[in-house]
Write a protein that holds these residues in place. Structure first.
Motif, PDB file in Angstrom:
ATOM      1  N   SER A   1       9.712   0.852 -32.831  1.00 52.25           N
ATOM      2  CA  SER A   1      10.510   1.690 -33.734  1.00 52.25           C
ATOM      3  C   SER A   1      11.999   1.727 -33.365  1.00 52.25           C
ATOM      4  N   GLY A   2      12.515   0.574 -32.965  1.00 48.80           N
ATOM      5  CA  GLY A   2      13.949   0.449 -32.702  1.00 48.80           C
ATOM      6  C   GLY A   2      14.329   0.546 -31.242  1.00 48.80           C
ATOM      7  N   LEU A   3      13.387   0.966 -30.387  1.00 45.74           N
ATOM      8  CA  LEU A   3      13.689   1.123 -28.964  1.00 45.74           C
ATOM      9  C   LEU A   3      14.094  -0.213 -28.331  1.00 45.74           C
ATOM     10  N   LEU A   4      13.538  -1.309 -28.845  1.00 42.52           N
ATOM     11  CA  LEU A   4      13.811  -2.630 -28.270  1.00 42.52           C
ATOM     12  C   LEU A   4      14.885  -3.406 -29.038  1.00 42.52           C
ATOM     13  N   THR A   5      15.735  -2.673 -29.746  1.00 41.15           N
ATOM     14  CA  THR A   5      16.822  -3.356 -30.481  1.00 41.15           C
ATOM     15  C   THR A   5      18.156  -3.250 -29.756  1.00 41.15           C
ATOM     16  N   GLY A   6      18.221  -2.403 -28.716  1.00 38.53           N
ATOM     17  CA  GLY A   6      19.475  -2.252 -27.983  1.00 38.53           C
ATOM     18  C   GLY A   6      20.345  -1.116 -28.479  1.00 38.53           C
ATOM     19  N   LYS A   7      19.868  -0.342 -29.469  1.00 40.85           N
ATOM     20  CA  LYS A   7      20.730   0.726 -30.001  1.00 40.85           C
ATOM     21  C   LYS A   7      20.448   2.096 -29.371  1.00 40.85           C
ATOM     22  N   TYR A   8      19.517   2.156 -28.434  1.00 38.17           N
ATOM     23  CA  TYR A   8      19.188   3.426 -27.778  1.00 38.17           C
ATOM     24  C   TYR A   8      19.766   3.436 -26.364  1.00 38.17           C
TER      25      TYR A   8
ATOM     26  N   PRO B   1      17.858   9.677 -30.316  1.00 34.66           N
ATOM     27  CA  PRO B   1      17.965   8.484 -31.174  1.00 34.66           C
ATOM     28  C   PRO B   1      19.260   8.504 -31.959  1.00 34.66           C
ATOM     29  N   PRO B   2      19.842   7.320 -32.272  1.00 38.50           N
ATOM     30  CA  PRO B   2      21.029   7.283 -33.112  1.00 38.50           C
ATOM     31  C   PRO B   2      20.729   7.821 -34.506  1.00 38.50           C
ATOM     32  N   GLU B   3      21.738   8.374 -35.158  1.00 39.84           N
ATOM     33  CA  GLU B   3      21.553   8.973 -36.482  1.00 39.84           C
ATOM     34  C   GLU B   3      21.043   7.913 -37.472  1.00 39.84           C
ATOM     35  N   GLY B   4      20.039   8.296 -38.261  1.00 39.75           N
ATOM     36  CA  GLY B   4      19.498   7.375 -39.257  1.00 39.75           C
ATOM     37  C   GLY B   4      18.365   6.513 -38.735  1.00 39.75           C
ATOM     38  N   ALA B   5      18.163   6.490 -37.413  1.00 39.97           N
ATOM     39  CA  ALA B   5      17.069   5.698 -36.839  1.00 39.97           C
ATOM     40  C   ALA B   5      15.736   6.350 -37.193  1.00 39.97           C
ATOM     41  N   ARG B   6      14.695   5.520 -37.267  1.00 42.91           N
ATOM     42  CA  ARG B   6      13.387   6.054 -37.644  1.00 42.91           C
ATOM     43  C   ARG B   6      12.931   7.162 -36.687  1.00 42.91           C
TER      44      ARG B   6
ATOM     45  N   ALA C   1      12.219   1.080 -18.613  1.00 43.12           N
ATOM     46  CA  ALA C   1      11.764  -0.303 -18.805  1.00 43.12           C
ATOM     47  C   ALA C   1      12.740  -1.073 -19.685  1.00 43.12           C
ATOM     48  N   VAL C   2      13.263  -0.424 -20.718  1.00 45.77           N
ATOM     49  CA  VAL C   2      14.240  -1.086 -21.601  1.00 45.77           C
ATOM     50  C   VAL C   2      15.489  -1.480 -20.815  1.00 45.77           C
TER      51      VAL C   2
END
Length: 314
Positions: free
Chosen positions: A211-218, A223-228, A248-249
């Motif tokens: 759910s976006g944790l592995l995209t580099g935006k966290y 969570p960043p605004e608008g993220a799931r 781990a990330v």
């Protein structure tokens, strides 16, 4: 269409190794935005589009069908049925009578005469697997479904389905769609991949990016605004956004950077480098995300590299 996209098999279907998860359609993005994402996916070489009757209370299927339009035959449409969240009260997801209703409703919403890949969304403990598989085989015989699949099945349930298919002389599920990422490896630890190899099935990972944790935006627990994850609360959010996962990330990001790659490329490349995987379902709400997901599949890892990464993720 991109010529570089690798194709793999789900039964007799040839699918792009990166698929588009359409669960955002009708829930976080509207019909116009869904159209833009579908166009970008087709242009990038994606041919596998995964939805479900559950998503957006049917809106996801409607938006996907409308967005494909005259290009329907260029792609593989996959949808799912039988999730408790999409069932009338007292109804069983794998019940043959329900499957008849569900498939007709999905065909109408998708505006198509067939579903290429039709999947049981959750196991139905109350309906014998032979009955479910028999009903699906009838749909295949009628040309309404080309291949079938299951989702959220254990190794034991996969073996049981294979036995039931033989017993009634019906086709078995061609795939299992389970939660699978470098951070969530239950399909390996609990024998699901081994069961697939025994029964001739392939694996379709969902939540490959946690759910976006592995995209580099966290960068922390917020969570960043608008993220799931910013829209989820309680247990669902905690499943992804834990201190252990964030640590781990960090380790995985450092490893990827040392190799000249991003964390997104590591997450997707780690899955596509597994031959047991057919297509990795990546959600997207805008074309740039589609492009990033497709590009990330270019990192081909050796088994030794995959093991090294898995150890770092633990």
């Amino acid at each position: 269409m991109s010529e570089r996209m690798e194709m793999r098999s789900i039964g007799n279907l040839s699918v792009s190794v990166i698929g588009l998860g359409c669960n955002n359609f009708g829930m976080t993005i509207d019909a116009d935005a869904s159209q833009t994402v579908v166009d970008a996916a087709i242009d990038a070489g994606i041919n596998y589009f995964d939805t479900a009757d559950l998503y957006g209370r049917g809106k996801s299927e409607e938006f996907l069908g409308a967005a494909l339009g005259s290009r329907r035959d260029q792609v593989i449409v996959a949808t799912k049925f039988g999730h408790p969240g999409a069932l009338p009260e007292g109804q069983k997801g794998g019940d043959p009578a329900w499957i008849r209703q569900a498939v007709e409703a999905s065909l109408t919403r998708l505006n198509t005469d067939r579903i290429d890949h039709y999947q049981l969304h959750m196991p139905d403990a109350e309906t014998p697997q032979a009955e479910t598989l028999g009903a699906l085989q009838e749909l295949v015989d009628e040309g309404k479904v080309l291949e079938t699949g299951c989702s959220n099945f254990s190794a034991e349930q996969i073996d049981e389905a294979a036995g039931a298919a033989v017993e009634i002389e019906a086709g078995n599920y061609a795939s299992v769609q389970n939660h699978y990422s470098v951070l969530t490896r239950n399909v390996e630890d609990e024998g699901v991949i081994d069961a697939c190899e025994r029964t001739g099935m392939t694996v379709v990972p969902y939540f490959p990016l946690e759910s976006g944790l592995l995209t580099g935006k966290y960068s922390g627990m917020t969570p960043p605004e608008g993220a799931r994850l910013s829209m989820w609360k309680g247990e669902m959010r905690d499943m992804f956004l834990s201190e252990d996962n964030l640590a781990a990330v960090d380790r995985l990001t450092s490893y990827a950077t040392d190799q000249g790659h991003s964390i997104l490329e590591l997450a997707i490349g780690w899955l596509t480098s597994n031959p047991a995987v057919a297509t990795v379902i990546c959600g997207a709400t805008k074309p740039s995300q589609v492009a990033s997901n497709v590009a990330a599949a270019s990192w081909t890892m050796s088994p030794a590299q995959r093991s090294e990464i898995a150890a770092l993720a633990s």
